[in-house]
Enzyme design. Structure first.
Site, short mmCIF file in Angstrom:
data_model
loop_
_atom_site.label_atom_id
_atom_site.label_comp_id
_atom_site.label_asym_id
_atom_site.label_seq_id
_atom_site.Cartn_x
_atom_site.Cartn_y
_atom_site.Cartn_z
N LYS A 147 53.39 45.75 20.43
CA LYS A 147 52.59 46.70 21.21
C LYS A 147 52.91 46.57 22.70
O LYS A 147 53.49 45.57 23.12
CB LYS A 147 51.11 46.43 20.94
CG LYS A 147 50.64 45.07 21.41
CD LYS A 147 49.27 44.72 20.84
CE LYS A 147 48.83 43.36 21.33
NZ LYS A 147 47.68 42.84 20.59
N TYR A 165 50.75 42.07 55.43
CA TYR A 165 49.48 42.77 55.66
C TYR A 165 48.33 41.80 55.86
O TYR A 165 48.24 40.79 55.17
CB TYR A 165 49.16 43.69 54.47
CG TYR A 165 50.12 44.83 54.31
CD1 TYR A 165 50.27 45.79 55.30
CD2 TYR A 165 50.88 44.94 53.16
CE1 TYR A 165 51.16 46.84 55.14
CE2 TYR A 165 51.77 45.99 52.98
CZ TYR A 165 51.90 46.94 53.98
OH TYR A 165 52.78 47.97 53.83
#
Ligand SMILES: *Cc1c(COP(=O)(O)O)cnc(C)c1O
Length: 377
Positions: free
Chosen positions: A42, A265
Site C-alpha cells: 500500500k 527561516y
C-alpha cells in the site's frame, strides 16, 4: 519528453531502492513466520514505488499483494502483475463493481458489505473470494468476535461469495506484548467458534511487529510491510534486516559565513564563529521532514556525519562543516540509508518510520538497484 540537443541532469534528490535487499528481507519474513506471505505494498509500496516493487515481489512467488484501495490494485494489474491482490481495509459502494470485475479479494466487516459484493458477483456471473475481518482490538474494521457465529449463519448463505480466509490486525505489536497475546488468542478463539481451521484456506493476523515478536498461532499467512523495506518495528531484530531505501542528494554550495550570521527561516541558528556551511539540494518538498529542524539530525557526506543547522526549508537544508572539511559542491549526501537509519530521522521528527517512507514525494526520483554492487550515479 527529452529533446535531442538538451542534456538531462542527474536528479538533485533521489532514493536508491536496493531490490536484492528487499528479497533478503522477504526471505527472512518467510523463515521467521513459517507462513506464506502477503507482501504489503500500500501507499506506493511505502514510497518505494508500487509497480516496481510489486513486480519484484511477484518474481519471488508471494501468495498475495496487500493494498489499501482499488486504485492501487488497478495500477498493479496495469503493470502486468497477476499475483492475487487483497484489500486491507473496508471498501465503500463506489468501489465494489471494480473490485469484483478485477477479482480483487476484499475483507468483509459487515453482512451488508458481504451482501453487496454477493449481489454484484451474482449479476456478473462470478464467485468472489473474500476474507472475514475480525476486530480483536484494532477498532478499524471487522466483525466483533462475539457477533461472529450469528453473522456466519447469514454469510454462508451468500452463494456468490467464497469465504476463503479470516483475518485480524494487531494494534500494538511493537508496544504492548500482553495485549498482542490477547489479540492472538481472541483470533484463535474466533476461528474455533466458526468450526476450526479447516473452514479457512487463509488465516492471517501478523504485521511486521507480529511476525518478529510473536508466535503465529494457527495462521498460515503473514502480512509484512515495514520489515520488507528493511526496518524492524522491534529494534532487537534490526540487525537481521537489510536497508532497502536510501534518500540522497548533493551539496549545491559551500560558503564561509562570518560570526553572528543567521541561517534559514526564523533565524533559529546563528553562528558564533566564522563557519563553513554547505547547502544541500533537498527539503520538506521532497519529504525530508521539516520537524527535524533544531533537533540535532545529521546527514552523511564523504563518510562523515554533519549536523543540520537552522530549519529545513522546502528545497534546501544547511549543515555546518568543520574548518578542515574537504566537503565540496557536487558531493553525494545520505539523508538516510545504510549509515543513518530512517528510524533515526523518524525519531528526530517525532514520528514513525512508516510516515518517513510514505512521505517521500514524487519529485524524488526512484532509482532501482538490481544487483548488490550497482551504483546509481
Ligand atoms: C499496513 C498493514 C500491514 C503491514 O504493517 P507493517 O507494520 O508495515 O508490517 C499489515 N496488515 C494490515 C491490515 C495493514 O493495514
Amino acid at each position: 519528453m527529452s529533446e535531442p540537443d538538451i542534456p538531462v541532469s542527474q536528479p538533485r534528490a533521489w532514493v536508491e531502492i536496493n531490490l536484492p535487499n528487499l528479497i533478503k528481507n522477504l526471505a527472512f519474513a518467510r523463515e521467521i513466520s513459517s507462513c506464506k506471505i502477503m507482501a504489503v505494498v500500500k501507499a506506493g509500496a511505502y514510497g518505494h514505488g508500487l509497480e516496481e516493487i510489486s513486480k519484484t515481489l511477484e518474481e519471488n512467488e508471494i501468495a498475495f499483494l496487500g493494498v489499501a484501495n482499488i486504485g492501487e490494485a488497478r495500477r498493479i494489474r496495469e503493470a502486468g502483475v497477476s499475483t492475487p491482490i487483497y484489500l486491507l481495509g473496508a471498501s465503500w459502494d463506489g468501489e465494489r463493481e471494480e473490485i469484483v470485475a478485477r477479482n480483487i479479494t476484499p475483507c468483509i466487516s459487515t453482512v451488508a458489505e458481504a451482501s453487496a459484493f454477493n449481489d454484484i458477483a451474482k449479476r456478473r456471473g462470478v464467485r468472489l473470494a473474500v476474507h472475514l475481518a475480525v476486530d480483536t482490538g484494532m477498532g478499524r474494521g471487522g466483525f466483533l468476535p462475539e457477533e461472529l457465529p450469528e453473522k456466519w449463519a447469514q454469510l454462508v448463505n451468500l452463494e456468490s461469495l467464497i469465504i476463503e480466509g479470516i483475518a485480524s490486525h494487531l494494534s500494538s505489536s511493537d508496544e504492548d506484548e500482553a495485549f498482542t497475546f490477547l489479540q492472538i488468542s481472541a483470533f484463535e478463539a474466533a476461528i474455533e467458534s466458526l468450526g476450526g481451521l479447516e473452514r479457512f484456506k487463509w488465516r492471517h493476523l501478523s504485521n511486521s511487529g507480529g511476525i518478529l515478536g510473536f508466535p503465529q498461532g494457527n495462521c498460515n499467512l503473514a502480512r509484512p510491510g515495514l520489515l520488507l523495506y528493511g526496518v524492524s518495528p522491534i529494534p532487537s531484530y534490526q540487525q537481521k534486516l537489510h536497508c532497502v531505501m536510501s534518500l540522497k542528494s548533493r551539496v549545491t554550495l559551500v560558503r564561509t559565513l562570518p560570526a553572528g550570521a543567521s541561517v534559514s527561516y526564523g533565524r533559529s541558528f546563528v553562528t558564533t564563529k566564522p563557519t563553513r556551511v554547505a547547502t544541500i539540494g533537498i527539503g520538506y518538498g521532497d519529504g525530508y521532514p521539516r520537524h527535524v529542524s533544531g533537533k540535532g539530525a545529521e546527514v552523511l557526506i564523504r563518510g562523515k556525519r554533519h549536523k543540520l543547522i537552522g530549519r529545513v526549508t522546502m528545497d534546501q537544508v544547511m549543515v555546518a562543516l568543520p574548518d578542515d572539511s574537504d566537503v565540496s559542491v557536487g558531493d553525494e549526501v545520505e539523508l538516510f540509508g545504510p549509515n543513518i537509519s530512517a528510524r533515526e530521522v523518524a525519531t528526530f521528527a517525532d514520528t514513525i518510520t512508516w510516515e518517513i517512507f510514505t512521505g517521500i514525494t514524487p519529485r524524488v526520483q526512484r532509482v532501482y538497484l538490481r544487483s548488490s554492487n550497482e551504483i546509481a550515479f
